[in-house]
Design a protein around this motif. Structure first.
Motif, mmCIF file in Angstrom:
data_model
loop_
_atom_site.group_PDB
_atom_site.id
_atom_site.type_symbol
_atom_site.label_atom_id
_atom_site.label_comp_id
_atom_site.label_asym_id
_atom_site.label_seq_id
_atom_site.Cartn_x
_atom_site.Cartn_y
_atom_site.Cartn_z
ATOM 1 N N ILE A 21 0.855 -1.195 0.000
ATOM 2 C CA ILE A 21 0.000 0.000 0.000
ATOM 3 C C ILE A 21 0.895 1.251 0.000
ATOM 4 O O ILE A 21 0.657 2.207 -0.735
ATOM 5 C CB ILE A 21 -0.959 -0.012 1.214
ATOM 6 C CG1 ILE A 21 -2.020 -1.106 1.031
ATOM 7 C CG2 ILE A 21 -1.614 1.359 1.417
ATOM 8 C CD1 ILE A 21 -2.944 -1.310 2.235
ATOM 9 N N LEU A 22 1.946 1.224 0.804
ATOM 10 C CA LEU A 22 2.849 2.377 0.876
ATOM 11 C C LEU A 22 3.629 2.582 -0.421
ATOM 12 O O LEU A 22 4.065 3.690 -0.727
ATOM 13 C CB LEU A 22 3.853 2.191 2.027
ATOM 14 C CG LEU A 22 3.290 2.309 3.444
ATOM 15 C CD1 LEU A 22 4.354 1.948 4.472
ATOM 16 C CD2 LEU A 22 2.767 3.721 3.709
ATOM 17 N N LYS A 35 -2.818 6.850 2.594
ATOM 18 C CA LYS A 35 -2.131 5.589 2.917
ATOM 19 C C LYS A 35 -2.308 5.231 4.395
ATOM 20 O O LYS A 35 -2.555 4.070 4.735
ATOM 21 C CB LYS A 35 -0.648 5.683 2.541
ATOM 22 C CG LYS A 35 -0.426 5.687 1.022
ATOM 23 C CD LYS A 35 1.039 5.777 0.646
ATOM 24 C CE LYS A 35 1.202 5.806 -0.870
ATOM 25 N NZ LYS A 35 2.608 5.936 -1.299
#
Ligand code: SF4
Length: 214
Positions: A43-44, A91
């Motif tokens: 995700i990051l 995020k």
């Protein structure tokens, strides 16, 4: 139609064989110790380099050691912790919500199916396929920016849509190559087929690259 397909199969075979020759031992670039750590690292990694994500997660996973820690995190503090990854508000929100959902709906285990994975906050097909590929060892094509761009240059697809590209690539690439093509193209995109300044003269793929031959 038949001759096109034969030509395509031959070309695909040639591309895959050159990629195997150039990049025989690729491993996941993101560092992780368990399933949810890879999920959050992925995700990051949107719009951020894997190297930077690794720097961030080394501290992040010392501070937040469990899904419970992430689910109960102070959102502003978490935003600050992931700020260097860019898009830090979205995020941080996705990671916190994802941790909560994993605990609530999946007993703290990152699910395997594409449907369940993409039902999690901030998880699209790319992230889902990273999990399927590296956690569950399921054959999956991860279409990130390198795969999309290089596949287009090579002439394997002509779409700019990553999901369409994934389905097109699945049709022409043998299943046993799905999981490694992403890692091979990432390496190729970082070192040879660099966006905006490809080093075509030193690229072994030039013999079958649409962009080079056109
Ligand atoms: S020949 Fe050039 S454009 Fe084609 S894959 Fe190699 S570096 Fe990229």
């Amino acid at each position: 139609m038949k001759s096109n397909s034969i030509k395509t199969n031959k070309k695909v075979k040639e591309i895959l064989s050159i990629l195997d020759e150039m990049y025989p031992d690729e491993v996941c670039f993101l560092e992780y110790g368990c399933d949810w750590q890879l999920l959050f690292a992925t995700i990051l990694s949107a719009q951020c380099t894997d190297a930077r994500v690794n720097i961030i997660t080394r501290d992040l996973y010392k501070k937040y050691q469990s899904l419970e820690d992430f689910a109960s995190a102070d959102i502003e503090e978490l935003e600050n912790d992931v700020r260097p990854a860019g898009y830090y508000r979205a995020k941080a929100k996705h990671i916190k919500e994802c941790a909560g959902e994993l605990l609530k709906r999946f007993d703290g285990v990152v699910p395997k199916s594409i449907e369940e994975l993409t039902s999690l906050p901030g998880v699209g097909r790319k992230t889902a396929n990273v999990i399927r590929c590296h956690i569950y060892h399921e054959d999956s094509i991860v279409v990130d920016t390198h795969v999309k761009r290089i596949s287009r240059l090579l002439g394997l697809t002509d779409t700019d849509d990553p999901v369409k590209a994934e389905f097109e690539l699945m049709k022409i690439i043998p299943k046993d190559h799905w999981s490694r093509i992403n890692l091979q193209m990432i390496d190729h995109g970082r070192n040879i087929c660099i966006s905006g300044r490809p080093k075509c003269e030193m690229c072994k793929l030039k013999v079958c690259c649409n962009n080079y031959l056109s």
